[in-house]
Motif scaffolding. Sequence first.
Motif, mmCIF file in Angstrom:
data_model
loop_
_atom_site.group_PDB
_atom_site.id
_atom_site.type_symbol
_atom_site.label_atom_id
_atom_site.label_comp_id
_atom_site.label_asym_id
_atom_site.label_seq_id
_atom_site.Cartn_x
_atom_site.Cartn_y
_atom_site.Cartn_z
ATOM 1 N N MET A 224 52.757 31.404 41.547
ATOM 2 C CA MET A 224 52.256 32.549 40.787
ATOM 3 C C MET A 224 51.170 32.103 39.806
ATOM 4 N N ALA A 225 50.345 33.048 39.408
ATOM 5 C CA ALA A 225 49.267 32.727 38.477
ATOM 6 C C ALA A 225 48.969 33.931 37.592
ATOM 7 N N THR A 226 48.314 33.659 36.499
ATOM 8 C CA THR A 226 47.803 34.717 35.633
ATOM 9 C C THR A 226 46.306 34.841 35.877
ATOM 10 N N ILE A 227 45.867 36.049 36.117
ATOM 11 C CA ILE A 227 44.452 36.301 36.384
ATOM 12 C C ILE A 227 43.899 37.194 35.286
ATOM 13 N N GLN A 228 42.789 36.777 34.726
ATOM 14 C CA GLN A 228 42.126 37.580 33.707
ATOM 15 C C GLN A 228 40.878 38.217 34.295
ATOM 16 N N CYS A 229 40.784 39.530 34.152
ATOM 17 C CA CYS A 229 39.616 40.283 34.616
ATOM 18 C C CYS A 229 39.032 41.006 33.408
ATOM 19 N N GLY A 230 37.878 40.529 32.969
ATOM 20 C CA GLY A 230 37.336 41.055 31.724
ATOM 21 C C GLY A 230 38.235 40.642 30.574
ATOM 22 N N HIS A 231 38.751 41.632 29.848
ATOM 23 C CA HIS A 231 39.621 41.352 28.708
ATOM 24 C C HIS A 231 41.091 41.589 29.035
ATOM 25 N N VAL A 232 41.396 41.857 30.304
ATOM 26 C CA VAL A 232 42.771 42.199 30.691
ATOM 27 C C VAL A 232 43.385 41.066 31.509
ATOM 28 N N GLN A 233 44.625 40.720 31.178
ATOM 29 C CA GLN A 233 45.334 39.683 31.908
ATOM 30 C C GLN A 233 46.434 40.289 32.783
ATOM 31 N N PHE A 234 46.575 39.737 33.986
ATOM 32 C CA PHE A 234 47.624 40.151 34.917
ATOM 33 C C PHE A 234 48.471 38.913 35.219
ATOM 34 N N SER A 235 49.738 38.975 34.892
ATOM 35 C CA SER A 235 50.600 37.809 35.035
ATOM 36 C C SER A 235 51.487 37.912 36.276
ATOM 37 N N SER A 236 52.033 36.767 36.661
ATOM 38 C CA SER A 236 52.954 36.656 37.803
ATOM 39 C C SER A 236 52.349 37.204 39.091
ATOM 40 N N ILE A 237 51.089 36.885 39.326
ATOM 41 C CA ILE A 237 50.392 37.336 40.531
ATOM 42 C C ILE A 237 50.610 36.331 41.668
ATOM 43 N N GLN A 238 50.978 36.853 42.835
ATOM 44 C CA GLN A 238 51.146 36.022 44.023
ATOM 45 C C GLN A 238 50.036 36.226 45.049
ATOM 46 N N ALA A 239 49.396 37.388 45.008
ATOM 47 C CA ALA A 239 48.366 37.684 46.008
ATOM 48 C C ALA A 239 47.327 38.634 45.427
ATOM 49 N N VAL A 240 46.130 38.567 45.990
ATOM 50 C CA VAL A 240 45.046 39.474 45.607
ATOM 51 C C VAL A 240 44.524 40.141 46.864
ATOM 52 N N LEU A 241 44.450 41.468 46.837
ATOM 53 C CA LEU A 241 43.903 42.239 47.953
ATOM 54 C C LEU A 241 42.562 42.838 47.541
ATOM 55 N N PHE A 242 41.535 42.523 48.292
ATOM 56 C CA PHE A 242 40.191 43.024 48.034
ATOM 57 C C PHE A 242 39.839 44.150 49.002
ATOM 58 N N ASP A 243 39.108 45.132 48.509
ATOM 59 C CA ASP A 243 38.407 46.069 49.375
ATOM 60 C C ASP A 243 37.230 45.299 49.994
ATOM 61 N N LYS A 244 36.622 45.844 51.036
ATOM 62 C CA LYS A 244 35.477 45.159 51.654
ATOM 63 C C LYS A 244 34.151 45.771 51.233
ATOM 64 N N ASP A 245 33.814 46.940 51.799
ATOM 65 C CA ASP A 245 32.502 47.539 51.540
ATOM 66 C C ASP A 245 32.365 47.950 50.080
ATOM 67 N N GLY A 246 31.318 47.418 49.439
ATOM 68 C CA GLY A 246 31.084 47.729 48.029
ATOM 69 C C GLY A 246 31.791 46.785 47.082
ATOM 70 N N THR A 247 32.672 45.934 47.619
ATOM 71 C CA THR A 247 33.396 44.973 46.780
ATOM 72 C C THR A 247 33.055 43.546 47.194
ATOM 73 N N LEU A 248 33.365 43.193 48.426
ATOM 74 C CA LEU A 248 32.966 41.891 48.962
ATOM 75 C C LEU A 248 31.632 41.979 49.698
ATOM 76 N N ALA A 249 31.395 43.117 50.348
ATOM 77 C CA ALA A 249 30.211 43.280 51.194
ATOM 78 C C ALA A 249 29.220 44.265 50.575
ATOM 79 N N ASP A 250 27.952 43.877 50.577
ATOM 80 C CA ASP A 250 26.883 44.753 50.107
ATOM 81 C C ASP A 250 26.515 45.703 51.246
#
Length: 246
Positions: free
Chosen positions: A1-27
């Motif tokens: 598990m890990a803590t991920i900070q995005c901007g000024h917000v922290q998310f704790s006890s994270i095991q996985a991250v799910l990304f959208d594709k178009d507009g997020t990973l892909a231009d």
Amino acid sequence: MATIQCGHVQFSSIQAVLFDKDGTLADSQTFLRSLGQKRSRLIDAQIPGVQEPLLMAFGLNGDQLNPAGLLAVGTRQENEIAAAAYVAETGRDWVESLTLVRSAFTEAERVFQRKADNTPLFEGAREVLQALTTVGLRVGIVSADTTANVKDFVERYELGAWVQVGLGIDNAPGKPDPTVFYQACTLLGVAPETVLVIGDATADMQMAKTAKAAGCVGVTWGWTRSTSLQQADALIARFSDIQILE
């Protein structure tokens, strides 16, 4: 598990991250705009007078694409049904209308050939995916696109070492329905409450909230026109805003 900070917000006890594709990973903005215009022209060639209504339905206004519109966030099936409804308004049978639209969509896609070639990876994405995997987090993509296109995108940009799951919407309901989210969690072997969702659309945020994910992060770099992401737990403007706190 890990803590991920995005901007000024922290998310704790994270095991996985799910990304959208178009507009997020892909231009994808330029490609989607061209695709929508081509689809509309091909249908209008057979049903004169429907091009402008179709463009509006897709969320296209001149050179502007609505980032919350049908073309940007809807599945292929949802786009087909919406377009077929306009064709059916001209008095044609429903099956005939749907068949005509599907044929036009297929022809339009054939013109652009491989979508992944026309939807480049955003700068900074590769580094973040690698960093997440390095600390032992699971990474996936859940998209309104088809699963085939998601997998082709992963292959085209050589992301397979960091992306363990890539899912689109084939027969399941589209976002914000959480079905694709749950499918990804099962394949990754993680509980929904340990998953952070990162996307560019309200549908991504609503999906995460419905599924009781650990959090939802909205990104603002995907489109030239801004969109409202009021339900996001955090907003970020660049990939470097994603920090892993060990």
